[in-house]
Design a protein around this motif. Structure first.
Motif, short mmCIF file in Angstrom:
data_model
loop_
_atom_site.label_atom_id
_atom_site.label_comp_id
_atom_site.label_asym_id
_atom_site.label_seq_id
_atom_site.Cartn_x
_atom_site.Cartn_y
_atom_site.Cartn_z
N TYR A 17 21.31 -36.20 16.72
CA TYR A 17 20.14 -36.72 16.00
C TYR A 17 20.30 -36.56 14.50
CZ TYR A 17 17.41 -37.52 20.25
OH TYR A 17 16.94 -38.01 21.45
N ALA A 24 22.59 -33.40 20.84
CA ALA A 24 21.60 -33.26 21.92
C ALA A 24 22.25 -33.64 23.24
CB ALA A 24 20.40 -34.15 21.64
N PRO A 43 17.15 -27.85 32.52
CA PRO A 43 15.95 -27.26 31.90
C PRO A 43 15.50 -28.07 30.69
CG PRO A 43 17.91 -25.99 31.35
CD PRO A 43 18.36 -27.05 32.30
N SER A 44 14.32 -27.74 30.20
CA SER A 44 13.77 -28.42 29.04
C SER A 44 14.75 -28.38 27.86
CB SER A 44 12.45 -27.74 28.66
OG SER A 44 11.90 -28.39 27.58
N GLY A 45 14.96 -29.51 27.22
CA GLY A 45 15.78 -29.57 26.03
C GLY A 45 17.26 -29.73 26.28
N CYS A 46 17.67 -29.93 27.53
CA CYS A 46 19.12 -30.00 27.82
C CYS A 46 19.71 -31.38 27.55
CB CYS A 46 19.40 -29.59 29.27
SG CYS A 46 18.86 -30.83 30.45
N GLY A 47 18.86 -32.37 27.25
CA GLY A 47 19.38 -33.69 26.89
C GLY A 47 19.19 -34.77 27.95
N LYS A 48 18.38 -34.51 28.97
CA LYS A 48 18.18 -35.49 30.04
C LYS A 48 17.53 -36.77 29.53
CE LYS A 48 15.23 -32.76 32.14
NZ LYS A 48 15.12 -31.53 31.35
N THR A 49 16.41 -36.60 28.81
CA THR A 49 15.68 -37.78 28.34
C THR A 49 16.52 -38.57 27.35
OG1 THR A 49 13.55 -36.76 28.72
CG2 THR A 49 13.60 -38.50 27.09
N THR A 50 17.23 -37.86 26.49
CA THR A 50 18.07 -38.55 25.51
C THR A 50 19.12 -39.40 26.24
OG1 THR A 50 17.72 -36.75 23.94
CG2 THR A 50 19.61 -38.20 23.52
N GLU A 165 10.76 -38.22 34.48
CA GLU A 165 9.78 -37.25 35.03
C GLU A 165 8.52 -37.96 35.52
OE1 GLU A 165 9.93 -33.63 34.76
OE2 GLU A 165 11.42 -33.26 33.21
P1 ATP Z 1 12.47 -32.10 28.35
O1 ATP Z 1 12.64 -31.80 29.81
O2 ATP Z 1 11.73 -31.01 27.62
O3 ATP Z 1 11.90 -33.46 28.07
P2 ATP Z 1 15.19 -32.98 27.87
O4 ATP Z 1 16.22 -32.31 28.71
O5 ATP Z 1 14.76 -34.33 28.30
O6 ATP Z 1 13.94 -32.03 27.70
P3 ATP Z 1 15.75 -34.16 25.29
O7 ATP Z 1 14.34 -34.65 25.11
O8 ATP Z 1 16.78 -35.15 25.57
O9 ATP Z 1 15.79 -33.01 26.41
O10 ATP Z 1 16.14 -33.32 24.00
C1 ATP Z 1 17.42 -32.74 23.83
C2 ATP Z 1 17.47 -32.05 22.48
O11 ATP Z 1 17.37 -33.02 21.44
C3 ATP Z 1 16.35 -31.05 22.25
O12 ATP Z 1 16.87 -29.95 21.55
C4 ATP Z 1 15.36 -31.81 21.38
O13 ATP Z 1 14.64 -30.93 20.55
C5 ATP Z 1 16.28 -32.72 20.57
N1 ATP Z 1 15.61 -34.00 20.19
C6 ATP Z 1 15.04 -34.87 21.06
N2 ATP Z 1 14.54 -35.94 20.39
C7 ATP Z 1 14.81 -35.73 19.08
C8 ATP Z 1 14.57 -36.49 17.88
N3 ATP Z 1 13.96 -37.66 17.91
N4 ATP Z 1 15.00 -35.96 16.72
C9 ATP Z 1 15.65 -34.77 16.68
N5 ATP Z 1 15.92 -34.01 17.78
C10 ATP Z 1 15.52 -34.48 18.96
#
Ligand code: ATP
Length: 358
Positions: A17, A24, A43-50, A165
């Motif tokens: 990012y 990420a 877990p939360s923040g591991c990069g799944k949504t990205t 989710e």
């Molecule tokens: P969750 O289950 O909490 O949704 P996740 O596994 O889907 O988490 P992501 O949302 O992909 O995780 O985020 C991965 C990392 O990238 C996290 O550290 C998050 O803070 C960071 N991140 C996500 N979106 C952005 C953004 N737009 N700008 C900067 N950092 C971001």
């Protein structure tokens, strides 16, 4: 390893990012066949949504590629991708009724009116909402709104069905119902799907393939049984289900018997072992693979009961065996009544002990 085949192929997919920060998503590669259901789990923040959003075209990757049916779509705009998406918040249009919400994607694609009417009704029948076609969105329950979101995503008959989710806003009972419904619809349509979840139970019960992620990287990719029975790392073993992880365990074969030497606890007879490194590695034993007994049998190790918790159908014990604290889960029916502090024995059941390489 770059994947060379598969309907959905992700190769070295990376998202940073901000320049100078940790990515990420860091070089994730995997591939699934047409009609398969992939769960991105972690877990939360591991990069799944990205990762999901890069597949959808909502986030532009920093590096790597996304291919669908052999076509590189890495940088294709969202509207040029054949993707149906369901978000955690459903993202429905509150001012439109149910059928207009579902029709939206078809109208954008300039599908003829008569065809839209037919397809919308078919999609609503599929999610069992045909009778509510004229209802306002604001007059629906959470579960019904979820079904509208599903219908809206699949009505365009997309190449990929992506869900972020989608069950997290529902209560536990409804979540179970919707798990089965989503899986049923996905299989009936034979639609290649990607599902983001942090719930290991959801991933194990719904998916054909699971990608376990941690801190942006892919820890393991495989079938639910690969992930549960043969975790590649400690992280996967602990994240997916409960696990006893015994450091420095060694595999011993004596004649036809297989045993594992647990440090300070002696030799435990085990029916089977798996893993590539069988010495000095971490032995993973699931709690249901162990049994507590009041009278020791051959191949058991001595143990002392630390706690026992009645969970209705099962009893969860914590026992001390040498320096090891082991969790044991048994059906309440066959479980011995052993008081905390009493001496007992622990044996392994017919399942296998898996060694995780150091
Ligand atoms: P969750 O289950 O909490 O949704 P996740 O596994 O889907 O988490 P992501 O949302 O992909 O995780 O985020 C991965 C990392 O990238 C996290 O550290 C998050 O803070 C960071 N991140 C996500 N979106 C952005 C953004 N737009 N700008 C900067 N950092 C971001």
């Amino acid at each position: 390893m770059p994947s060379t085949s598969g309907y959905l192929q992700i190769d070295s997919l990376t998202k940073r990012y901000k320049e100078g920060t940790a990515p990420a998503v860091d070089s994730v590669s995997l591939s699934v066949d047409e009609g398969e259901f992939l769960a991105l789990l972690g877990p939360s923040g591991c990069g799944k949504t990205t990762t999901l959003r890069m597949i959808a075209g909502l986030i532009d990757p920093t590096a790597g590629t996304v291919k669908v049916a052999g076509k590189d779509i890495t940088h294709a705009p969202v509207y040029k991708r054949s993707v149906g998406m369901v978000f955690q918040s459903y993202a429905l249009f509150p001012h439109l009724d149910v059928k207009s919400n579902v029709a939206y994607g078809l109208q954008m694609r300039r599908v003829p009116k008569a065809e839209i009417t037919t397809k919308v009704l078919e999609a609503l029948e599929l999610v069992r909402l045909g009778h509510l076609a004229d209802r306002r969105i604001t007059a629906l329950s959470g579960g019904q709104q979820q079904r509208v979101a599903l219908a809206r995503a699949i009505v365009i008959n997309p190449q990929l069905f992506l869900m972020d989710e989608p069950l997290s806003n529902l209560d536990a009972k409804l979540r179970d119902v919707m798990r089965n419904e989503i899986r049923g619809i996905q299989q009936r349509m034979g639609i290649t799907s990607v599902f983001v979840t942090h719930d290991q139970g959801e991933a194990l019960t719904m998916a054909d393939k699971i990608a376990v992620m941690s801190e942006g990287t892919l820890e393991q990719f495989g079938t639910p049984s690969d992930i549960y029975e043969r975790p590649a790392t400690r992280f996967v073993a602990e994240f997916v289900g409960q696990a006893n992880l015994v450091e420095g365990a060694t595999f011993v074969r004596a004649g036809s018997a297989s045993m594992i030497e647990l440090p300070g606890a002696g030799r435990l007879a085990v029916p089977r072992v798996s893993g590539t490194q069988l010495n000095g590695a971490t032995a993973m034993i699931r709690p249901h693979q162990l049994q507590v007994r009041s009278v020791a049998r051959d191949g058991d190790i001595p143990a002392r009961i630390r706690s026992s918790v009645y969970l209705g159908d099962t009893i969860q014990y914590e026992v001390e065996a040498g320096k090891n604290i082991l969790k044991v889960q048994m059906f309440a029916d066959g479980a011995p009544a052993l008081a905390v502090g009493s001496e007992a024995a622990v044996g392994a059941s017919t399942d296998c002990v898996h060694f995780i390489a150091a």
